[in-house]
Design an enzyme around this catalytic site. Structure first.
Site, PDB file in Angstrom:
ATOM      1  CD  GLU A   1      -3.110  -1.353   5.421  1.00 22.40           C
ATOM      2  OE1 GLU A   1      -3.283  -2.420   5.735  1.00 22.40           O
ATOM      3  OE2 GLU A   1      -2.767  -0.268   5.769  1.00 22.40           O
TER       4      GLU A   1
ATOM      5  CG  HIS B   1      -0.635   0.186   2.473  1.00 23.56           C
ATOM      6  ND1 HIS B   1      -0.308   1.375   3.157  1.00 23.56           N
ATOM      7  CD2 HIS B   1      -0.114  -0.786   3.342  1.00 23.56           C
ATOM      8  CE1 HIS B   1       0.094   1.005   4.569  1.00 23.56           C
ATOM      9  NE2 HIS B   1       0.223  -0.288   4.647  1.00 23.56           N
TER      10      HIS B   1
END
Ligand code: CO
Ligand code: ZN
Length: 324
Positions: A190, A60
Protein backbone atom coordinates in the site's frame (compact mmCIF):
# COMPACT_ATOMS: atom_id res chain seq x y z
CA UNK A 1 -6.20 -7.83 22.83
CA UNK A 2 -3.13 -5.73 23.18
CA UNK A 3 -0.72 -8.66 23.07
CA UNK A 4 -1.69 -9.37 19.47
CA UNK A 5 -1.36 -5.73 18.42
CA UNK A 6 2.10 -5.61 19.98
CA UNK A 7 3.11 -8.73 18.08
CA UNK A 8 1.76 -7.31 14.81
CA UNK A 9 3.44 -3.92 15.11
CA UNK A 10 6.79 -5.33 16.22
CA UNK A 11 6.89 -7.78 13.35
CA UNK A 12 8.76 -6.27 10.39
CA UNK A 13 7.04 -5.99 7.01
CA UNK A 14 8.46 -3.29 4.80
CA UNK A 15 6.59 -3.04 1.47
CA UNK A 16 7.30 -6.08 -0.71
CA UNK A 17 8.45 -8.09 2.29
CA UNK A 18 5.23 -8.67 4.21
CA UNK A 19 5.55 -12.44 4.58
CA UNK A 20 6.22 -12.65 8.31
CA UNK A 21 3.25 -10.37 9.08
CA UNK A 22 1.07 -12.46 6.75
CA UNK A 23 2.08 -15.66 8.54
CA UNK A 24 1.16 -14.25 11.95
CA UNK A 25 -2.24 -13.14 10.65
CA UNK A 26 -2.90 -16.46 8.86
CA UNK A 27 -2.23 -18.32 12.11
CA UNK A 28 -4.66 -16.07 13.99
CA UNK A 29 -7.58 -16.28 11.57
CA UNK A 30 -7.56 -19.72 10.01
CA UNK A 31 -10.06 -21.11 12.51
CA UNK A 32 -12.49 -18.32 11.72
CA UNK A 33 -12.84 -18.54 7.94
CA UNK A 34 -13.67 -21.13 5.28
CA UNK A 35 -10.74 -20.54 2.94
CA UNK A 36 -7.45 -18.77 3.30
CA UNK A 37 -4.81 -18.16 0.65
CA UNK A 38 -1.88 -16.00 -0.40
CA UNK A 39 -1.97 -14.70 -3.99
CA UNK A 40 1.02 -14.11 -6.28
CA UNK A 41 1.60 -10.61 -4.86
CA UNK A 42 1.54 -11.85 -1.26
CA UNK A 43 -1.93 -10.58 -0.35
CA UNK A 44 -3.56 -12.74 2.31
CA UNK A 45 -7.18 -13.42 1.38
CA UNK A 46 -9.59 -14.90 3.94
CA UNK A 47 -13.01 -15.99 2.74
CA UNK A 48 -16.01 -16.50 5.01
CA UNK A 49 -18.78 -17.93 2.87
CA UNK A 50 -22.23 -16.40 2.91
CA UNK A 51 -24.95 -15.09 0.61
CA UNK A 52 -24.85 -13.59 -2.86
CA UNK A 53 -23.29 -10.21 -2.26
CA UNK A 54 -19.51 -10.16 -2.10
CA UNK A 55 -18.17 -7.70 0.47
CA UNK A 56 -14.45 -7.02 0.68
CA UNK A 57 -12.69 -5.56 3.70
CA UNK A 58 -9.04 -4.57 3.29
CA UNK A 59 -6.19 -3.50 5.55
CA UNK A 60 -2.56 -3.26 4.49
CA UNK A 61 0.21 -5.31 6.06
CA UNK A 62 3.19 -3.33 4.80
CA UNK A 63 5.02 -0.50 6.52
CA UNK A 64 7.36 2.24 5.34
CA UNK A 65 11.11 1.74 5.38
CA UNK A 66 14.33 2.18 3.42
CA UNK A 67 16.25 0.26 0.76
CA UNK A 68 20.04 0.04 0.35
CA UNK A 69 21.21 1.72 -2.88
CA UNK A 70 24.95 1.83 -2.50
CA UNK A 71 27.62 1.09 0.11
CA UNK A 72 30.86 3.10 -0.01
CA UNK A 73 34.36 1.85 0.78
CA UNK A 74 34.12 3.06 4.39
CA UNK A 75 30.87 1.14 4.95
CA UNK A 76 28.46 4.05 4.85
CA UNK A 77 25.16 2.92 3.36
CA UNK A 78 23.23 5.17 0.97
CA UNK A 79 19.53 4.43 0.76
CA UNK A 80 16.27 5.22 -0.94
CA UNK A 81 12.78 5.59 0.54
CA UNK A 82 10.22 2.80 0.56
CA UNK A 83 6.97 4.72 1.01
CA UNK A 84 6.43 8.30 2.15
CA UNK A 85 9.26 9.46 4.42
CA UNK A 86 9.65 12.89 6.02
CA UNK A 87 13.34 13.25 5.11
CA UNK A 88 14.09 16.07 7.52
CA UNK A 89 12.99 13.89 10.48
CA UNK A 90 15.20 10.89 9.74
CA UNK A 91 18.51 11.85 11.35
CA UNK A 92 19.22 9.81 14.48
CA UNK A 93 16.57 7.17 13.80
CA UNK A 94 17.44 3.51 14.05
CA UNK A 95 16.72 1.12 11.19
CA UNK A 96 16.51 -2.67 11.44
CA UNK A 97 17.26 -5.05 8.57
CA UNK A 98 15.70 -8.47 8.11
CA UNK A 99 18.79 -10.26 9.47
CA UNK A 100 18.56 -8.17 12.67
CA UNK A 101 21.33 -5.69 11.79
CA UNK A 102 20.64 -2.28 13.30
CA UNK A 103 22.00 0.98 11.93
CA UNK A 104 21.58 4.64 12.74
CA UNK A 105 20.82 7.33 10.18
CA UNK A 106 23.45 10.06 10.00
CA UNK A 107 23.86 13.03 7.68
CA UNK A 108 26.44 15.18 5.92
CA UNK A 109 25.77 17.96 8.31
CA UNK A 110 26.40 21.17 6.47
CA UNK A 111 24.78 19.96 3.28
CA UNK A 112 21.74 18.59 5.09
CA UNK A 113 21.14 21.80 7.04
CA UNK A 114 20.97 23.66 3.73
CA UNK A 115 18.51 21.20 2.20
CA UNK A 116 16.88 18.09 3.67
CA UNK A 117 17.89 15.78 0.84
CA UNK A 118 17.76 11.98 1.27
CA UNK A 119 21.00 11.72 -0.75
CA UNK A 120 22.81 13.54 2.06
CA UNK A 121 21.86 10.83 4.56
CA UNK A 122 23.47 7.46 5.23
CA UNK A 123 22.99 4.46 7.47
CA UNK A 124 25.89 3.67 9.76
CA UNK A 125 26.06 0.15 11.22
CA UNK A 126 29.42 0.86 12.80
CA UNK A 127 31.03 -1.70 10.51
CA UNK A 128 33.88 -0.07 8.58
CA UNK A 129 35.36 -3.17 6.95
CA UNK A 130 33.47 -3.53 3.69
CA UNK A 131 34.18 -7.29 3.67
CA UNK A 132 32.33 -7.68 6.95
CA UNK A 133 29.33 -5.57 5.92
CA UNK A 134 26.21 -7.39 7.20
CA UNK A 135 23.86 -5.92 4.55
CA UNK A 136 23.96 -5.53 0.78
CA UNK A 137 22.39 -3.54 -2.05
CA UNK A 138 18.65 -4.20 -2.31
CA UNK A 139 18.20 -5.07 1.37
CA UNK A 140 15.36 -3.25 3.08
CA UNK A 141 14.95 -2.10 6.66
CA UNK A 142 12.18 -0.77 8.90
CA UNK A 143 12.37 2.00 11.49
CA UNK A 144 12.62 0.74 15.05
CA UNK A 145 9.80 1.89 17.31
CA UNK A 146 8.88 -0.07 20.44
CA UNK A 147 5.32 -0.76 21.44
CA UNK A 148 4.05 0.97 24.56
CA UNK A 149 0.61 1.72 25.96
CA UNK A 150 -1.12 3.50 28.81
CA UNK A 151 -4.74 3.56 29.96
CA UNK A 152 -6.04 5.36 26.89
CA UNK A 153 -3.45 5.22 24.14
CA UNK A 154 -1.04 3.05 22.20
CA UNK A 155 2.29 4.19 20.74
CA UNK A 156 4.33 2.10 18.28
CA UNK A 157 5.87 1.90 14.86
CA UNK A 158 3.71 0.47 12.08
CA UNK A 159 0.31 1.14 13.66
CA UNK A 160 -0.19 2.27 10.05
CA UNK A 161 -1.65 -0.19 9.26
CA UNK A 162 -1.21 -3.12 11.64
CA UNK A 163 -3.96 -1.56 13.73
CA UNK A 164 -6.21 -2.04 10.67
CA UNK A 165 -5.05 -5.67 10.38
CA UNK A 166 -5.75 -6.12 14.09
CA UNK A 167 -9.26 -4.70 13.71
CA UNK A 168 -10.04 -7.09 10.84
CA UNK A 169 -8.65 -10.09 12.76
CA UNK A 170 -10.73 -9.30 15.85
CA UNK A 171 -13.84 -8.60 13.75
CA UNK A 172 -13.45 -11.88 11.90
CA UNK A 173 -13.36 -13.70 15.24
CA UNK A 174 -16.60 -12.03 16.31
CA UNK A 175 -18.76 -12.37 13.20
CA UNK A 176 -21.03 -15.32 13.92
CA UNK A 177 -23.55 -15.61 11.11
CA UNK A 178 -23.04 -13.72 7.89
CA UNK A 179 -25.63 -13.18 5.21
CA UNK A 180 -22.97 -11.76 2.86
CA UNK A 181 -20.03 -13.46 1.22
CA UNK A 182 -17.15 -11.90 3.13
CA UNK A 183 -13.57 -11.43 2.00
CA UNK A 184 -11.06 -10.11 4.51
CA UNK A 185 -7.95 -9.08 2.62
CA UNK A 186 -4.61 -8.22 4.19
CA UNK A 187 -2.92 -6.34 1.39
CA UNK A 188 0.69 -5.75 0.36
CA UNK A 189 2.50 -2.68 -0.97
CA UNK A 190 0.00 0.00 0.00
CA UNK A 191 2.74 2.41 1.01
CA UNK A 192 4.36 2.34 -2.43
CA UNK A 193 1.18 2.95 -4.45
CA UNK A 194 -1.78 0.84 -3.24
CA UNK A 195 -0.64 -2.10 -5.37
CA UNK A 196 -1.85 -5.21 -3.53
CA UNK A 197 -5.38 -3.84 -3.20
CA UNK A 198 -5.55 -3.51 -6.96
CA UNK A 199 -4.91 -7.17 -7.80
CA UNK A 200 -6.89 -8.62 -4.90
CA UNK A 201 -9.96 -6.52 -5.70
CA UNK A 202 -9.73 -7.63 -9.32
CA UNK A 203 -9.72 -11.29 -8.26
CA UNK A 204 -12.57 -10.94 -5.76
CA UNK A 205 -14.71 -8.63 -7.91
CA UNK A 206 -16.66 -7.35 -4.87
CA UNK A 207 -20.07 -5.63 -4.85
CA UNK A 208 -19.00 -3.50 -1.90
CA UNK A 209 -15.65 -2.75 -0.31
CA UNK A 210 -14.34 -1.08 2.82
CA UNK A 211 -10.73 -0.28 3.60
CA UNK A 212 -9.48 0.08 7.17
CA UNK A 213 -6.49 2.37 7.71
CA UNK A 214 -5.25 5.23 9.85
CA UNK A 215 -6.03 8.90 9.25
CA UNK A 216 -4.61 12.21 10.46
CA UNK A 217 -6.15 14.23 13.28
CA UNK A 218 -6.72 17.94 13.66
CA UNK A 219 -6.39 18.07 17.44
CA UNK A 220 -2.74 18.95 18.09
CA UNK A 221 -1.82 22.57 18.89
CA UNK A 222 -0.99 23.77 15.37
CA UNK A 223 -2.61 21.07 13.25
CA UNK A 224 -4.36 22.13 10.07
CA UNK A 225 -8.12 22.33 10.62
CA UNK A 226 -9.64 18.85 10.44
CA UNK A 227 -12.77 17.46 12.13
CA UNK A 228 -11.10 14.19 13.24
CA UNK A 229 -9.77 13.91 16.77
CA UNK A 230 -8.17 11.12 18.78
CA UNK A 231 -10.72 9.50 21.09
CA UNK A 232 -13.62 10.80 18.98
CA UNK A 233 -14.59 7.36 17.64
CA UNK A 234 -14.32 5.53 14.33
CA UNK A 235 -13.61 7.95 11.47
CA UNK A 236 -15.95 7.31 8.56
CA UNK A 237 -14.20 8.38 5.40
CA UNK A 238 -15.88 10.89 3.12
CA UNK A 239 -12.82 11.55 1.01
CA UNK A 240 -9.06 11.33 0.76
CA UNK A 241 -6.65 11.99 -2.10
CA UNK A 242 -7.42 8.62 -3.68
CA UNK A 243 -11.23 8.42 -3.42
CA UNK A 244 -14.56 10.12 -2.98
CA UNK A 245 -16.38 7.44 -1.03
CA UNK A 246 -19.65 5.99 -2.26
CA UNK A 247 -22.37 7.92 -0.44
CA UNK A 248 -24.56 4.84 -0.02
CA UNK A 249 -21.75 2.98 1.74
CA UNK A 250 -20.91 6.02 3.82
CA UNK A 251 -24.55 6.49 4.89
CA UNK A 252 -24.83 2.80 5.74
CA UNK A 253 -21.77 3.17 7.97
CA UNK A 254 -23.22 6.22 9.74
CA UNK A 255 -26.62 4.55 10.22
CA UNK A 256 -24.98 1.35 11.50
CA UNK A 257 -22.88 3.35 13.97
CA UNK A 258 -25.93 5.31 15.19
CA UNK A 259 -28.08 2.19 15.58
CA UNK A 260 -25.43 0.44 17.65
CA UNK A 261 -24.27 3.46 19.66
CA UNK A 262 -20.79 3.32 18.17
CA UNK A 263 -19.04 6.71 18.40
CA UNK A 264 -18.03 8.02 14.99
CA UNK A 265 -16.79 11.14 13.21
CA UNK A 266 -16.47 12.12 9.56
CA UNK A 267 -13.08 12.14 7.86
CA UNK A 268 -11.84 14.30 5.03
CA UNK A 269 -8.11 13.74 4.60
CA UNK A 270 -6.46 15.98 2.04
CA UNK A 271 -3.06 14.24 2.21
CA UNK A 272 -2.58 10.59 1.39
CA UNK A 273 -4.70 7.77 0.08
CA UNK A 274 -5.71 4.27 1.08
CA UNK A 275 -6.46 0.87 -0.43
CA UNK A 276 -9.99 2.19 -1.06
CA UNK A 277 -8.53 4.31 -3.84
CA UNK A 278 -7.43 1.29 -5.85
CA UNK A 279 -10.40 -0.90 -5.00
CA UNK A 280 -13.12 1.51 -6.17
CA UNK A 281 -11.51 1.77 -9.62
CA UNK A 282 -11.49 -2.00 -10.16
CA UNK A 283 -13.12 -3.38 -13.33
CA UNK A 284 -16.28 -1.29 -13.88
CA UNK A 285 -16.09 0.28 -10.40
CA UNK A 286 -16.86 -0.84 -6.86
CA UNK A 287 -19.01 0.93 -4.26
CA UNK A 288 -16.34 1.62 -1.66
CA UNK A 289 -15.95 3.31 1.71
CA UNK A 290 -13.34 3.61 4.41
CA UNK A 291 -13.11 3.32 8.17
CA UNK A 292 -10.12 5.02 9.74
CA UNK A 293 -8.40 4.99 13.09
CA UNK A 294 -7.51 8.57 14.08
CA UNK A 295 -3.73 8.61 14.46
CA UNK A 296 -1.06 11.15 15.33
CA UNK A 297 2.54 11.15 14.07
CA UNK A 298 1.77 8.90 11.09
CA UNK A 299 4.89 7.51 9.39
CA UNK A 300 7.04 8.19 12.45
CA UNK A 301 8.40 5.41 14.74
CA UNK A 302 5.90 6.63 17.37
CA UNK A 303 2.49 6.55 15.77
CA UNK A 304 -0.27 7.02 18.33
CA UNK A 305 -3.87 5.79 18.48
CA UNK A 306 -6.58 5.72 21.11
CA UNK A 307 -7.80 2.37 22.47
CA UNK A 308 -11.44 3.48 22.45
CA UNK A 309 -11.20 4.40 18.75
CA UNK A 310 -9.75 0.97 17.94
CA UNK A 311 -12.69 -0.65 19.75
CA UNK A 312 -15.20 1.57 17.94
CA UNK A 313 -13.71 0.66 14.54
CA UNK A 314 -13.76 -3.02 15.41
CA UNK A 315 -17.41 -2.92 16.42
CA UNK A 316 -18.34 -0.96 13.32
CA UNK A 317 -16.69 -3.56 11.07
CA UNK A 318 -18.54 -6.39 12.85
CA UNK A 319 -21.93 -4.70 12.50
CA UNK A 320 -21.26 -3.45 8.99
CA UNK A 321 -20.36 -6.92 7.71
CA UNK A 322 -23.99 -7.83 8.44
CA UNK A 323 -25.52 -4.67 7.04
CA UNK A 324 -24.94 -4.62 3.28
CO1 CO B 1 0.95 4.84 5.58
ZN1 ZN C 1 -1.78 3.11 5.89
Amino acid sequence: MIKLLKKLTQSDGVSGDEESVGNIIAGEIKKYCDEISFDAMGNLIAHKKGGKKRVMFAAHMDEIGIIVKYIDDAGFIRFGAVGGLAVKELVGRRVRFKNGTVGVIGCEEEEFSKKADIDKLYVDTGVRDINKMPVSVGDRAVFEGDYTENKTSIISKALDDRVGCYILIEALKKIKKNKNDLYFVFTVQEEVGIRGAKTSAYAIDPDYAVSIDVTDTGDTPSAPKMAVKMGGGAAIKVMDRSILCDSGVRNLMCDTAKKNNIPYQLEIMTDGGTDAGAIHLTRSGVKTGGISVPSRYIHSPSEMVSKSDVEACEELVVKLAESF
